[in-house]
Design a protein around this motif. Sequence first.
Motif, PDB file in Angstrom:
ATOM      1  N   THR A   1      14.098 -21.189 -28.972  1.00  0.00           N
ATOM      2  CA  THR A   1      15.057 -21.192 -27.854  1.00  0.00           C
ATOM      3  C   THR A   1      15.960 -22.407 -27.998  1.00  0.00           C
ATOM      4  N   CYS A   2      17.126 -22.332 -27.359  1.00  0.00           N
ATOM      5  CA  CYS A   2      18.079 -23.441 -27.449  1.00  0.00           C
ATOM      6  C   CYS A   2      17.967 -24.358 -26.232  1.00  0.00           C
ATOM      7  N   SER A   3      18.117 -25.625 -26.482  1.00  0.00           N
ATOM      8  CA  SER A   3      18.238 -26.627 -25.428  1.00  0.00           C
ATOM      9  C   SER A   3      19.446 -27.466 -25.791  1.00  0.00           C
ATOM     10  N   ASP A   4      20.542 -27.209 -25.065  1.00  0.00           N
ATOM     11  CA  ASP A   4      21.837 -27.747 -25.499  1.00  0.00           C
ATOM     12  C   ASP A   4      22.093 -27.276 -26.934  1.00  0.00           C
ATOM     13  N   ARG A   5      22.288 -28.194 -27.870  1.00  0.00           N
ATOM     14  CA  ARG A   5      22.555 -27.799 -29.258  1.00  0.00           C
ATOM     15  C   ARG A   5      21.309 -27.851 -30.133  1.00  0.00           C
ATOM     16  N   ASP A   6      20.176 -28.286 -29.543  1.00  0.00           N
ATOM     17  CA  ASP A   6      18.924 -28.345 -30.304  1.00  0.00           C
ATOM     18  C   ASP A   6      18.203 -27.002 -30.270  1.00  0.00           C
ATOM     19  N   LEU A   7      17.397 -26.780 -31.296  1.00  0.00           N
ATOM     20  CA  LEU A   7      16.572 -25.573 -31.362  1.00  0.00           C
ATOM     21  C   LEU A   7      15.122 -25.975 -31.115  1.00  0.00           C
ATOM     22  N   ILE A   8      14.520 -25.401 -30.090  1.00  0.00           N
ATOM     23  CA  ILE A   8      13.114 -25.673 -29.773  1.00  0.00           C
ATOM     24  C   ILE A   8      12.279 -24.552 -30.396  1.00  0.00           C
ATOM     25  N   VAL A   9      11.385 -24.918 -31.293  1.00  0.00           N
ATOM     26  CA  VAL A   9      10.585 -23.945 -32.047  1.00  0.00           C
ATOM     27  C   VAL A   9       9.139 -24.037 -31.581  1.00  0.00           C
ATOM     28  N   GLU A  10       8.659 -22.970 -30.987  1.00  0.00           N
ATOM     29  CA  GLU A  10       7.268 -22.900 -30.545  1.00  0.00           C
ATOM     30  C   GLU A  10       6.445 -22.148 -31.589  1.00  0.00           C
ATOM     31  N   LEU A  11       5.371 -22.771 -32.027  1.00  0.00           N
ATOM     32  CA  LEU A  11       4.458 -22.175 -33.009  1.00  0.00           C
ATOM     33  C   LEU A  11       3.118 -21.908 -32.338  1.00  0.00           C
ATOM     34  N   SER A  12       2.503 -20.815 -32.707  1.00  0.00           N
ATOM     35  CA  SER A  12       1.136 -20.547 -32.244  1.00  0.00           C
ATOM     36  C   SER A  12       0.391 -19.835 -33.358  1.00  0.00           C
TER      37      SER A  12
ATOM     38  N   ILE B   1       9.093 -24.585 -42.123  1.00  0.00           N
ATOM     39  CA  ILE B   1      10.177 -23.682 -41.728  1.00  0.00           C
ATOM     40  C   ILE B   1      11.492 -24.263 -42.219  1.00  0.00           C
ATOM     41  N   ARG B   2      12.462 -23.374 -42.439  1.00  0.00           N
ATOM     42  CA  ARG B   2      13.780 -23.872 -42.810  1.00  0.00           C
ATOM     43  C   ARG B   2      14.858 -22.933 -42.281  1.00  0.00           C
ATOM     44  N   ASP B   3      16.038 -23.485 -42.118  1.00  0.00           N
ATOM     45  CA  ASP B   3      17.198 -22.705 -41.697  1.00  0.00           C
ATOM     46  C   ASP B   3      17.812 -22.054 -42.932  1.00  0.00           C
ATOM     47  N   VAL B   4      18.010 -20.734 -42.884  1.00  0.00           N
ATOM     48  CA  VAL B   4      18.540 -20.031 -44.044  1.00  0.00           C
ATOM     49  C   VAL B   4      20.044 -19.824 -43.946  1.00  0.00           C
ATOM     50  N   THR B   5      20.667 -20.135 -42.795  1.00  0.00           N
ATOM     51  CA  THR B   5      22.108 -19.935 -42.668  1.00  0.00           C
ATOM     52  C   THR B   5      22.882 -21.130 -43.230  1.00  0.00           C
TER      53      THR B   5
ATOM     54  N   GLN C   1      20.460 -27.525 -34.255  1.00  0.00           N
ATOM     55  CA  GLN C   1      20.240 -26.283 -35.003  1.00  0.00           C
ATOM     56  C   GLN C   1      20.258 -25.045 -34.114  1.00  0.00           C
ATOM     57  N   CYS C   2      20.780 -25.140 -32.926  1.00  0.00           N
ATOM     58  CA  CYS C   2      20.844 -23.966 -32.055  1.00  0.00           C
ATOM     59  C   CYS C   2      21.623 -22.850 -32.761  1.00  0.00           C
ATOM     60  N   GLY C   3      21.044 -21.654 -32.755  1.00  0.00           N
ATOM     61  CA  GLY C   3      21.666 -20.514 -33.415  1.00  0.00           C
ATOM     62  C   GLY C   3      21.251 -20.318 -34.858  1.00  0.00           C
ATOM     63  N   ALA C   4      20.421 -21.224 -35.383  1.00  0.00           N
ATOM     64  CA  ALA C   4      19.989 -21.106 -36.775  1.00  0.00           C
ATOM     65  C   ALA C   4      19.050 -19.907 -36.947  1.00  0.00           C
TER      66      ALA C   4
END
Length: 893
Positions: free
Chosen positions: A493-504, A525-529, A551-554
């Motif tokens: 999910t996005c928080s401003d321009r940051d990407l919050i990544v939840e792992l479980s 993990i890595r951004d492929v765009t 990374q928001c939108g990655a």
Amino acid sequence: MRRTIGIAVTCALIALSACGPSGPGKNQSADPNIPLGQLPDTVEPTHYRLDLTIDPDKPRFSGVVEIDVVLKKPAREIYLHGRELTVATVSARIANGTNVPGTYEQVDETGVVKLTFENELPKGKATLHLAYNALFETTPDALTSMSDNGEKYAWTQFEEISARRAFPGFDEPRFKTPFDIAITAPKVDSVVANTPPLKEEADGALKKTVFETTKPLPTYLVAMFVGPYDIEDGPTLPGVRSRPNAVAIRGITVKGKGDRSRYALTETPPLLRYLEEYFAAPFPYRKLDLITPPNFTAGGMENAGAITYTERGILLGDNSSIQQKRYFALLHAHEVSHQWFGDLVTAKWWDDIWLNEAFASWMGNKSAAAVWPSNEFSRETVRDALDVMDTDSLSTARAIRQPIKSTGDIFNAFDGLTYDKGAGVLAMFESYLGEDAFREGVRTHMRRFAHASANVHDFMESLAQGSGKPEVVSAFESFLNQPGVPLVRIKSTCSDRDLIVELSQSPFGAKKADDKRKWSIPVCIRDVTKGRYRACTMLTERTATLTAPQQCGATLTPNADGTGYYRFAMSSADWQKLAAQRTRLSPAEQLALLHSLRAAFRAGETDAKTYIAAIKAVESGNTWDTVALAHKLLLELRKELLAKNDLPTFEQTVRTWITPAFASTGLERKRSESPATTLLRAELVHGMVAVARDPGTLTQLAAKGATLLRTIAQGQPPEPIAPELVEAATWAAVYTGGEPIARDAIAAIKGSSDAQFRSLAIAALAAARDPAANQEIEEFIVSGALSVREQGTYMRNAFQDADRRAGAWEWLRRDFKRISASVPRDARSRLVSLTGNLCGDQSRAEIEWFFKPMIGDISGAPRVYANALETVDRCVAWRKTKGAELTAALRAP
């Protein structure tokens, strides 16, 4: 040892000497003192002297064995191993020179022996003396005598626990001792063992060959060969400072095939040099023989200094196909790697056999990629690990390091979980620690336990010391000591321009809500765009959160580089985004993507449209192995989900996917093209022929295949055909032809001594659709014209073919006795695994009816049987829940 497919048998159908209620060695007393697992540690062997008389033309062999031992306390009884040996005399010479007579009794069907002496033997050193004889095995196991082209050859295969059928001894891996070997044999025969010969002594028509003392070895790595073998001298690896002696390399084959070993001999020195450098340890033995005995069933066996191989593995030339060269390189690298990990350092007990096999698989793939970089080996470990996850996700799966409670458990330890999961976990932690740190841990292990035995705790200590990261031990052990595949869910999910990544994390396919399994998972993990963001974490708890700045939108791939041993899951929208970006993924990441997406589709967590769209994206042309995986998944859909009336639509759809890439490569090899392009062409041809069943390609290839089969059947030089197309061409010929083509194929197999061609042609026989042709083929399979390995090739391909498996299953039940008659006794547990390819509503009931009464009489069968039943259940459930959805997706515009 490189594994292979065995064939099962049962007492209910074959009269086996050890099966009846009063058969030799049957344990009637139920004596609690009989060690049915490991032998007591009160007696330790320190040296063997084997003096054997081996004439392959005779029904029996004989020997005198002396074993120096140390008794840690006084004893009148000593337990060791021997199976179906006729022992004439037993005595023990104690320290004062007195000989104490004794008796010999096999007290358990697995080969536990009790020696009972007239007087108690004192604590300290003694020498056991046993004179005996035994029948040669007539199946490829223990000390066997077999014919090839009218000549008789004797040879040994002792792993797992068959040395006890060739000589009395302490047949456990932890007991490593030097061996002095002497063999009396016909003067005209070649005689080979683990070390170079010291001298030969003639005695009429016989000769006695005395060999140099070996380095300390467990019994299962001892090797002996007698017969009219060709011996081809190869290059010599020059001495170096750490190894002053040169290492002679030879090829040893059945008569007339010695020159075919030259390619393998030439390719061996660079492999040895790479491994000496990696391990920082010299090649451990005085010489290296590459040996192809007749009817060898495994891919290879790592006998110290005397490796045995299937002929297809190392008898090839410069003009052999790229596929065969790749098979040679991977097999050879695996077995030569064993000379360090397995031979120089040996597992103490069979629960740590992964220390041998997983390392040889991982190291073999790694060294093949380094020594032969153009042949596309860099993703072997990733592909194999992904493939074995289906087995690992079964509720009946075992851990990599599984307690060994019975002889059957020993045989079960040699499976894909040991080899492929083990190698995948090693690769994952190498990636996490870094290549240099991991290598130093391995080098530390070689130094600490050279010519000795070690267990998992020893290895973990070496890894911690060498890498300087002791925290890795608990993470590593979380994968070793429990079965299963972790499922890593990713939600962003996005928080401003940051990407919050939840792992479980959770166990993939867990049936119970309270499943407590948890792993310490290196997740990257890595951004492929944009390709600039990459983050790694050790996921030790159920959940964790990462923040990806700016990374928001990655679009994220949850298994960067594909090295993580886990499946991943994400929302349908994220699946679609990632699949759409597949060209930005590395080939290894694409493999991981397809495997995880398939798992999600099977689990009902994504839809058929998303799944087949990802397959289509890869199928449109990429690296050869990603295309190969796409074909494999399409064949799976054909076999398990689609009804017969769905096939025309399926085939036409797949043709449209493959055709653009196929048009660019064509059938003809371009001058100076790369091995990668050659492999891609072969895969695209396979897709058009076996998956899409394209009429034009089938006709063109079938004509080439039919001509090839006919000319070989007639004893003429084979028609020229690109070697990488032989497999598809012979398959197409048998598939489109009837009984006449099948007869040509059978005649060609009979008339050929080329192991690679025979293997491909035998596999192609499973494509026959004509009932009369199949009847003739089935009779040929059990005629005795094929090796055990070749029989397994046909059976495996027949059961994997959607159109042939029902007929193969019916034939197996009808003709079980003849099918299994030639198979080694201790390799008879795996035929039942073929039934895991069945997917009918009645399949479970049929398997239970046929196999359940006999499972208890087949070593290692209970676990294989349980795996097969669960696999069938999963297939039936998948078809019922997803079959209609897949059909609709294929028919959608």
